[in-house]
Design an enzyme around this catalytic site. Structure first.
Site, short mmCIF file in Angstrom:
data_model
loop_
_atom_site.label_atom_id
_atom_site.label_comp_id
_atom_site.label_asym_id
_atom_site.label_seq_id
_atom_site.Cartn_x
_atom_site.Cartn_y
_atom_site.Cartn_z
CD GLU A 44 -39.14 -56.64 -73.96
OE1 GLU A 44 -39.39 -56.05 -72.90
OE2 GLU A 44 -39.38 -56.14 -75.08
CB CYS B 133 -41.47 -49.99 -72.88
SG CYS B 133 -42.98 -49.54 -71.99
CG HIS C 290 -42.67 -54.37 -73.44
ND1 HIS C 290 -41.52 -54.27 -72.69
CD2 HIS C 290 -43.53 -53.47 -72.92
CE1 HIS C 290 -41.67 -53.36 -71.75
NE2 HIS C 290 -42.90 -52.85 -71.86
#
Length: 251
Positions: free
Chosen positions: A201, A112, A199
């Protein structure tokens, strides 16, 4: 067979999770460490090296690792804008440029904000997206290279949380994928860098909390919030992206 030395990954924390997420999952370094370990577990090859993760607060503490002690850096997301010229962002851009220009061993992963910092360090423009926010689970249409790196799939569904974008592909890197509102959703250069605008994660807890905070601050409207929340539990391919990142590190 002698075990491979662990991959030494320095997580550069360019931001901080919201309060409830931080209490539950830890800081971004901890979130990424858990994400990377889960990605290792998904890799079928038992000989894949282990990981040695360190965490560095580059925003408030302006901490950086020595390149002699690491094999890769991972630049996290941030609520800050990658095109700002605040001192800590300038220092991060210069550190990233140094890795990309002055040596060839240490590799870079950009997530990002980190994706945008890598592009900026390579001389590309990053800016506010005229089409506005892209958030929650969004399918990214993969390029031919992206399809190869992400296990032959045509699309990759990742959590998004951005209204800043890379506006031009830097020289010497290849495109991984696009969406209708963001043309450059990932970049790759063999044995040098891999980035994604999304993202991998994140999970629905984290994204839901961030969306709620942004609605309460008037950053997104009620209608936008409801539409984004309607997709927050859609299929998310974060671990597939994590496997591709680890395979890149092991090239």
């Amino acid at each position: 067979m002698e075990a491979k030395a662990p991959l030494r990954i320095a997580i550069l924390e360019a931001g901080y999770p919201p309060e409830r997420a931080a209490a539950k999952y830890g800081n971004y370094g901890s979130i990424f460490a858990s994400f990377l370990e889960a990605s290792v577990a998904k890799i079928a090859t038992p000989e894949f090296p282990g990981l040695e993760v360190t965490k560095w607060d580059v925003q408030k503490l302006e901490q950086y690792p020595s390149l002699d002690d690491i094999d890769a850096v991972l630049i996290s997301g941030s609520a800050s804008s990658s095109f700002d010229n605040t001192p800590w962002i300038i220092e991060l851009v210069e550190f990233t440029r140094m890795i990309l220009i002055e040596q060839t061993r240490v590799r870079i992963i950009g997530i990002c904000f980190g994706h945008q910092i890598v592009a900026r360090a390579l001389g590309a423009k990053v800016d506010r997206n005229a089409q506005g926010w892209e958030a929650s689970v969004v399918p990214m249409q993969l390029s031919p290279l992206g399809k190869r790196l992400f296990n032959g799939r045509d699309t990759l569904n990742l959590y998004q949380m951005h209204r800043d974008i890379v506006t031009e592909l830097p020289e010497g890197v290849q495109l991984l994928g696009s969406t209708p509102v963001c043309e450059i959703h990932g970049m790759y250069a063999p044995k040098r860098l891999i980035t994604v605008q999304g993202h991998p994660e994140f999970n629905s807890d984290i994204v839901s909390e961030i969306l709620g905070l942004r609605k309460s601050l008037g950053i997104i409207s009620q209608d936008m919030f409801e539409e984004m929340m309607s997709r927050v539990n859609n299929k998310h391919d974060g671990l597939e992206a994590g496997v591709a990142v680890l395979e890149f590190l092991n090239e």
